[in-house]
Design an enzyme around this catalytic site. Structure first.
Site, PDB file in Angstrom:
ATOM      1  NE  ARG A   1      86.959  19.746  67.698  1.00 28.99           N
ATOM      2  CZ  ARG A   1      86.463  20.165  66.541  1.00 28.99           C
ATOM      3  NH1 ARG A   1      87.294  20.531  65.560  1.00 28.99           N
ATOM      4  NH2 ARG A   1      85.157  20.225  66.348  1.00 28.99           N
TER       5      ARG A   1
ATOM      6  CG  HIS B   1      82.732  14.986  66.778  1.00 27.35           C
ATOM      7  ND1 HIS B   1      82.351  15.885  67.768  1.00 27.35           N
ATOM      8  CD2 HIS B   1      82.527  15.622  65.604  1.00 27.35           C
ATOM      9  CE1 HIS B   1      81.929  17.011  67.202  1.00 27.35           C
ATOM     10  NE2 HIS B   1      82.024  16.872  65.892  1.00 27.35           N
TER      11      HIS B   1
ATOM     12  N   GLY C   1      69.417  -1.839  74.422  1.00 33.50           N
ATOM     13  CA  GLY C   1      70.624  -1.442  73.703  1.00 33.50           C
ATOM     14  C   GLY C   1      71.868  -1.494  74.566  1.00 33.50           C
TER      15      GLY C   1
ATOM     16  N   GLY D   1      73.079  -3.895  76.810  1.00 34.21           N
ATOM     17  CA  GLY D   1      73.860  -5.131  76.799  1.00 34.21           C
ATOM     18  C   GLY D   1      74.634  -5.321  75.517  1.00 34.21           C
TER      19      GLY D   1
ATOM     20  CG  HIS E   1      64.811 -12.612  73.077  1.00 37.51           C
ATOM     21  ND1 HIS E   1      66.106 -12.765  73.520  1.00 37.51           N
ATOM     22  CD2 HIS E   1      64.084 -12.236  74.164  1.00 37.51           C
ATOM     23  CE1 HIS E   1      66.170 -12.519  74.813  1.00 37.51           C
ATOM     24  NE2 HIS E   1      64.961 -12.187  75.229  1.00 37.51           N
TER      25      HIS E   1
ATOM     26  CB  CYS F   1      69.653  -6.141  73.019  1.00 36.58           C
ATOM     27  SG  CYS F   1      70.428  -4.795  73.943  1.00 36.58           S
ATOM     28  N   GLY F   2      67.038  -5.369  74.009  1.00 35.75           N
ATOM     29  CA  GLY F   2      65.912  -4.740  74.667  1.00 35.75           C
ATOM     30  C   GLY F   2      66.112  -3.262  74.928  1.00 35.75           C
TER      31      GLY F   2
END
Length: 205
Positions: A170, A135, A105, A107, A46, A102-103
């Site tokens: 690498r 990368h 990011g 979670g 939400h 999300c609020g």
């Protein structure tokens, strides 16, 4: 990662499918180049819903197919359910990359990275949006609906979708070590149980 600077409610179960990540081999370098159209799954809770509504038309305007798996409004839902819902689409091979919101990011990013085959980054700057793909073969970008403005989010999404994994030796070597960690979680359960050092951490202080 060199780090060089330059609604649908309810619980969703995790499916059994898994896509293998290609690590070796040559890939054309395409830093922020024009990408062929991709299938992009987008999911939010939400708190991320308003920003999701801004991102959806942008992704379509870039020529990509959008798979929107919710949520469909601002009624409270649980972000892990939507992290799983979005990531499962990638694991089933029905989407090439994902965008989660999300609020903050945080979670969504934590939940997504618990899922084998998902390499998610909570991104707030342009460099990381493309470098994470180039990368680290990041396949999910996570944005904070309450921390990232629409204009910045659009810039991050453009950079994420335009970037390609370089496959340089690498980066492939480091990614293979990440995949080895993912493939053998039992060694870390032993660390938690006994306090012993895992093989992956041996010799590093």
């Amino acid at each position: 990662d060199d780090g060089k600077r330059g609604g649908h409610g309810g619980s969703v179960g995790l499916g059994a499918g898994r896509r293998r990540c290609r690590v070796g081999g040559k890939r054309r370098r395409g830093k922020r180049s024009i990408r062929a159209p991709m299938r992009i799954v987008i999911a939010s809770d939400h708190a991320g819903f308003p920003l999701k509504q801004e991102i959806l038309p942008l992704v379509r305007s870039l020529g990509h197919e959008v798979i929107d798996v919710g949520t469909d409004g601002t009624a409270a839902v649980d972000y892990p359910d939507y992290a799983v819902r979005g990531c499962e689409v990638i694991l089933r091979g029905e989407a090439d990359r994902g965008i989660l919101l999300c609020g903050s990011g945080v979670g969504m990013c934590i939940a997504a990275n618990k899922i084998p085959g998902i390499r998610a980054g909570n991104i707030e700057d342009h460099y990381s949006a493309h470098q994470g793909v180039e990368h680290d073969d990041m396949n999910v970008i996570v944005l904070g609906g309450r921390t990232t403005g629409a204009a910045v989010a659009a810039d991050l999404v453009r950079a994420f979708l335009a970037a390609t994994y370089t496959g340089e030796e690498r980066h492939a070597r480091r990614l293979s070590k990440v995949l080895a960690i993912e493939a053998h979680p039992e060694q870390f359960r032993a660390v938690a149980r006994t306090g012993a050092q895992s093989p992956a951490g041996a010799g590093h202080g």
